[in-house]
Enzyme design. Structure first.
Site, mmCIF file in Angstrom:
data_model
loop_
_atom_site.group_PDB
_atom_site.id
_atom_site.type_symbol
_atom_site.label_atom_id
_atom_site.label_comp_id
_atom_site.label_asym_id
_atom_site.label_seq_id
_atom_site.Cartn_x
_atom_site.Cartn_y
_atom_site.Cartn_z
ATOM 1 N N LYS A 225 0.859 -1.196 0.000
ATOM 2 C CA LYS A 225 0.000 0.000 0.000
ATOM 3 C C LYS A 225 0.889 1.236 0.000
ATOM 4 C CE LYS A 225 -3.901 2.085 2.553
ATOM 5 N NZ LYS A 225 -4.794 2.007 3.727
ATOM 6 N N SER B 33 -9.896 2.143 2.510
ATOM 7 C CA SER B 33 -8.970 2.870 1.674
ATOM 8 C C SER B 33 -7.939 1.999 0.964
ATOM 9 C CB SER B 33 -8.209 3.888 2.531
ATOM 10 O OG SER B 33 -7.390 3.239 3.484
ATOM 11 N N SER C 283 -10.366 -0.113 6.752
ATOM 12 C CA SER C 283 -9.707 -0.043 5.443
ATOM 13 C C SER C 283 -9.023 -1.305 4.958
ATOM 14 C CB SER C 283 -8.674 1.070 5.451
ATOM 15 O OG SER C 283 -9.293 2.261 5.122
HETATM 16 N N1 GLN Z 1 -13.488 4.492 5.679
HETATM 17 C C1 GLN Z 1 -12.911 4.955 6.900
HETATM 18 C C2 GLN Z 1 -12.508 6.395 6.804
HETATM 19 O O1 GLN Z 1 -12.653 6.963 5.746
HETATM 20 C C3 GLN Z 1 -11.769 4.078 7.314
HETATM 21 C C4 GLN Z 1 -10.520 4.402 6.624
HETATM 22 C C5 GLN Z 1 -9.364 3.589 7.125
HETATM 23 O O2 GLN Z 1 -9.529 2.602 7.826
HETATM 24 N N2 GLN Z 1 -8.184 4.051 6.792
HETATM 25 O O3 GLN Z 1 -12.054 6.981 7.750
#
Ligand code: GLN
Length: 474
Positions: free
Chosen positions: A72, A150, A174
């Site tokens: 990532k 994400s 995410s």
């Molecule tokens: N969808 C969540 C957010 O936008 C989680 C994102 C994540 O875990 N990095 O904060």
């Protein structure tokens, strides 16, 4: 050519049936063929060739020798740029390697590239990336679907067979939500199990590195490599890391699994509930005891998360000011203007929204009403889990409220987008580990995931139950 698992590829390599170079060539070809999915922010054949030369010199007992891994693009890597999918870090070349990626390198992994994500990991569809959307490889041709987010690029990379495993980070879901959308395994370990050192920070009290893979065994192999104490991360735990893969055991006799009533929420599709029911029945058949439980503060998890995470983000992202590294707006005429223009031009819309929310909830007049209150509620949510785990080993829930949705469906409605996290944020706030494994499909043939949550540092228990459930679809 498709390799099914780390152990399969490792045996081929050990028996000299394939070389590291051939592995690299195989994956380079696949990645080029699937270029249109926009899974990678960074991919460079020369960097792969350089690694091959180094990896070939390693002894065969290196556990991940030649195993193709995608990273990532939030993890700092020395030989590849790191952007966090933001314009503000577009040309950033870290001078050091993150703890997690270094551990993978030490065991001989072959990094195939850096994967796309939501900008600074803020999002659920990999559509806030400065480098454009990633397309879910399971989309049919007419309707491109989101891979989740994400870590959508990392989940898609495994689903499209462009690597055997990938790294992700999970702050509020995410890893687990994109794993569910792409039909792969994704584990978010206990907060503190894997060092955050060298990972661009989003919300430091929630951020946790983890793994995507094709199956539970591979996830357990990779997690045992990336976990471990690191004194450069003050929240890194000093616990012994079990040999998860050797201890995998699908016997569920005597295990109690909690089914929380609060995860039956309005508006959730019948298909999700059907898959959840199937998994419950299967666990029961395998000898587990099912217990209906209550986690009473669950309904406050989403608002609590969307106060704490932006608050921490607003503070963490203050470092991107155009002075030390990354993008700088050149036309500014004064120092103040330089800060202002750099941040206005360098950050995307969602990141700015989080910085504004975070700054607001931390400001003098509102701190007690929002931030402090959210911290207290976070404790209540964590206590619900601690109480429940006194007489349950695990909790089973759906991973996400829907299957993968069309690419731009929720783009203009942040609240709808935030609702994606409804089943994943409670565990994040409590710091407990969770896995998502694919379990069945909806009417359109898209995968649906189920989530297993466990006690702090009891990843083994999670792997074991996931391993047992995985067999239903072999
Ligand atoms: N969808 C969540 C957010 O936008 C989680 C994102 C994540 O875990 N990095 O904060």
């Amino acid at each position: 050519m498709e390799f099914k698992s780390i152990n399969q590829l490792k045996s081929l390599l050990d028996e000299n049936k394939i070389s590291v170079k051939e592995i690299a060539q195989t994956y380079i070809k696949k990645i080029k063929e699937k270029k249109d999915l926009n899974i990678f922010i960074y991919f460079d054949e020369n960097i792969i060739d350089d690694q091959v030369k180094e990896i070939e010199k390693l002894p065969n007992n290196k556990k991940l020798k030649g195993i193709p891994i995608a990273v990532k693009d939030l993890f700092c890597t020395k030989n590849m740029p790191t952007t966090a999918a933001s314009k503000i870090l577009e040309n950033f070349n870290p001078t050091y390697e993150s703890f997690v990626t270094q551990k993978l390198i030490n065991e001989g992994s072959l990094f195939v590239g850096k994967t796309n994500l939501d900008e600074f990991a803020m999002g659920s569809a990999t559509n806030t990336s400065y480098f454009g959307n990633t397309i879910n490889p399971l989309s049919n041709h007419d309707i491109p679907l989101a891979p989740g987010g994400s870590s959508g690029g990392s989940a898609a990379a495994v689903a499209a067979d462009l690597c055997l495993g990938s790294t992700g980070t999970d702050t509020g879901g995410s890893i687990r939500q994109p794993a569910s959308f792409c039909g792969v395994v994704g584990i978010k370990p206990t907060y503190g199990l894997c060092s955050r050192w060298g990972i661009a920070a989003f919300a430091s009290s929630l951020d946790q590195a983890g793994i995507f893979s094709k199956n539970v065994t591979d996830a357990s192999i990779l997690l045992e490599e990336i976990a471990g104490h690191d004194e450069r991360d003050s929240t890194s735990s000093n616990v012994a890391i079990p040999n998860y893969s050797k201890q995998l055991n699908s016997d569920l006799n005597g295990k109690t699994i909690g089914i929380p009533k609060e995860y039956t929420v309005d508006g959730i599709s019948d298909e999700i509930n059907a898959v959840w029911d199937d998994a419950i029945k299967s666990l029961e058949k395998k000898g587990a005891k099912i217990k209906h439980i209550s986690l009473p503060h669950t309904k406050y998890a989403l608002p609590t998360y969307y106060i704490i995470a932006p608050a921490e983000a607003s503070s963490n992202l203050a470092r991107y000011d155009g002075v030390k590294y990354g993008f700088r707006a050149e036309e500014a005429k004064s120092l103040d203007e330089m800060y202002e223009m750099t941040r206005s031009e360098g950050f995307g819309k969602e990141v700015k929204r989080r910085i504004l929310i975070g700054t607001y909830v931390l400001s003098a007049g509102y701190y007690d009403a929002y931030y402090l209150k959210a911290q207290k509620v976070r404790k209540l949510i964590a206590n619900d889990f601690i109480e429940t785990f006194k007489d349950c080993e695990l909790i089973l829930t759906p991973t996400a409220p829907s299957a993968a949705f069309p690419l731009n469906e929720k783009q203009d409605d942040p609240i709808k987008m935030y609702l994606n996290d409804v089943f994943t944020v409670p565990a994040s706030l409590a710091g407990i580990p969770g896995i998502s494994i694919p379990y069945g499909k909806n009417k359109s043939g898209l995968p649906l995931g189920i989530q297993l949550l466990g006690k702090h540092f009891n990843e083994q228990e999670i792997f074991n139950a996931a391993f047992a459930l995985e067999k239903d679809y072999e």
